[in-house]
Design a protein around this motif. Structure first.
Motif, short mmCIF file in Angstrom:
data_model
loop_
_atom_site.label_atom_id
_atom_site.label_comp_id
_atom_site.label_asym_id
_atom_site.label_seq_id
_atom_site.Cartn_x
_atom_site.Cartn_y
_atom_site.Cartn_z
N PRO A 162 23.37 6.86 11.09
CA PRO A 162 22.07 6.40 10.60
C PRO A 162 21.27 7.55 10.01
CG PRO A 162 22.53 5.47 12.76
CD PRO A 162 23.61 6.48 12.50
N VAL A 163 20.56 7.29 8.94
CA VAL A 163 19.79 8.33 8.25
C VAL A 163 18.52 8.66 9.03
CG1 VAL A 163 18.54 8.94 6.15
CG2 VAL A 163 20.67 7.62 6.02
N PRO A 164 18.34 9.92 9.47
CA PRO A 164 17.13 10.27 10.20
C PRO A 164 15.93 10.32 9.26
CG PRO A 164 18.46 12.22 9.80
CD PRO A 164 19.24 11.05 9.29
N THR A 165 14.78 9.96 9.79
CA THR A 165 13.59 9.91 8.94
C THR A 165 12.35 10.42 9.68
OG1 THR A 165 13.18 7.62 9.62
CG2 THR A 165 14.47 7.95 7.61
N SER A 166 12.52 11.40 10.56
CA SER A 166 11.40 11.80 11.40
C SER A 166 10.47 12.79 10.72
CB SER A 166 11.91 12.40 12.72
OG SER A 166 12.67 13.57 12.45
N ASP A 216 24.02 17.74 4.32
CA ASP A 216 23.88 18.71 5.41
C ASP A 216 22.42 19.11 5.59
OD1 ASP A 216 26.58 18.66 5.84
OD2 ASP A 216 27.00 20.41 4.58
N LEU A 217 21.70 19.31 4.47
CA LEU A 217 20.30 19.71 4.57
C LEU A 217 19.46 18.59 5.18
CD1 LEU A 217 19.75 21.55 1.16
CD2 LEU A 217 19.78 22.58 3.45
N ALA A 218 19.75 17.33 4.81
CA ALA A 218 19.00 16.21 5.38
C ALA A 218 19.19 16.14 6.89
CB ALA A 218 19.44 14.91 4.72
N GLN A 219 20.40 16.40 7.34
CA GLN A 219 20.64 16.41 8.78
C GLN A 219 19.98 17.60 9.45
OE1 GLN A 219 24.90 16.27 9.16
NE2 GLN A 219 25.02 14.07 8.70
N SER A 256 15.47 11.91 5.61
CA SER A 256 16.34 11.17 4.70
C SER A 256 16.63 12.01 3.46
CB SER A 256 15.68 9.86 4.28
OG SER A 256 14.55 10.12 3.45
N ARG A 257 17.67 11.65 2.73
CA ARG A 257 18.02 12.42 1.54
C ARG A 257 16.96 12.26 0.46
NH1 ARG A 257 24.45 11.51 0.59
NH2 ARG A 257 24.04 12.95 -1.13
N SER A 258 16.31 11.11 0.39
CA SER A 258 15.24 10.94 -0.60
C SER A 258 14.06 11.85 -0.28
CB SER A 258 14.80 9.48 -0.68
OG SER A 258 14.26 9.05 0.56
#
Length: 260
Positions: A7-11, A41-44, A49-51
């Motif tokens: 799941p894409v993190p969005t914190s 990798d940077l998003a994680q 999120s990548r956006s």
């Protein structure tokens, strides 16, 4: 059912990421020229999120902190900060950019052979109507505009100049092909606001500060051969002047400041 991606993190927010990357650069954890990781990798790493990551990288690129290079072998790199323009030496822009670790580039915008106007003729010590080579170039540092150059050179001294490659240093070119090197250079420096056309070419906002340098150069025979007007992005350039003073002439510096 299995999923290929977690799941894409969005914190976090884009501003959070921007500040964290800036902190890593200021602390030396990230250095000029370092390549950041891939978007996933940077998003994680930053827990976004990548956006959101792309928004942060877009803001950093617009402010010149990072640069993005497309294609295989490309990526996002930490920029080298401001380029130092040493006014104490007559060195071409590509040379001093490379010395500071930038990737130098040039777009030749226009070339022409034309008659000198009244002001150009006066500065170049010509008769009105004498011919000059007119050269306009956009200089790039790490693929982004750093200066807009408008050079005028006495045509009589440099026959066939426009047939030569014009992407590098004009000083190196005329030294190699015509045996001409600058012996005396006068430069007038001021801060000006970018016009709409200048802003478009230099990729800044209209009214943004530019460092204007008007240069007149003469050779070892005392012949004035060049009149140039360079506009440097103030957010990407730092001007330096080095002066060696004699003990008996410490009040005879070459820098004059005129208040208007």
């Amino acid at each position: 059912m299995e999923h290929d991606e977690a799941p894409v993190p969005t914190s976090g927010t884009a501003e959070d990421v921007r500040r964290r990357i800036l902190d890593q650069i200021r602390s030396g954890l990230l250095r000029p020229g370092d390549k950041l990781g891939g978007e996933r990798d940077l998003a994680q790493q930053y827990d976004v999120s990548r956006s959101t990551l792309r928004q942060a990288l877009d803001a950093l690129q617009q402010s010149g902190v990072v640069r993005r290079v497309p294609g295989r072998g490309g990526g996002t790199f930490v920029s080298h900060g401001k380029a130092e323009r040493d006014l104490s030496a007559a060195v071409g822009v590509p040379a001093y950019l490379r010395r500071q670790g930038f990737e130098a580039g040039t777009n030749v915008l226009s070339t022409a052979l034309r008659s000198a106007d009244k002001d150009t003729a006066r500065r170049l010590r010509l008769s009105s109507g004498d011919l000059v080579f007119d050269l306009v170039r956009l200089r790039l540092a790490d693929g982004r505009p750093i200066s807009l150059e408008h050079a005028q050179l006495v045509a009589e001294h440099f026959p066939g100049l426009l047939e030569c490659p014009l992407g590098g240093s004009v000083y190196e070119l005329i030294a190699e092909h015509y045996g001409t090197t600058p012996a005396e250079v006068t430069e007038e420096i001021e801060v000006v606001a970018a016009t709409a056309d200048e802003a478009r070419v230099l990729e800044v906002e209209p009214g943004a500060p530019l460092i204007s340098v008007v240069r007149v150069a003469a050779d070892h025979q005392g012949r004035v051969f060049e009149l140039s007007h360079d506009l440097f992005r103030a957010d990407r350039t730092r001007m330096t002047i080095r002066t060696r003073l004699r003990e008996d002439a410490q009040d005879e510096g070459g820098l004059r400041i005129q208040a208007t």
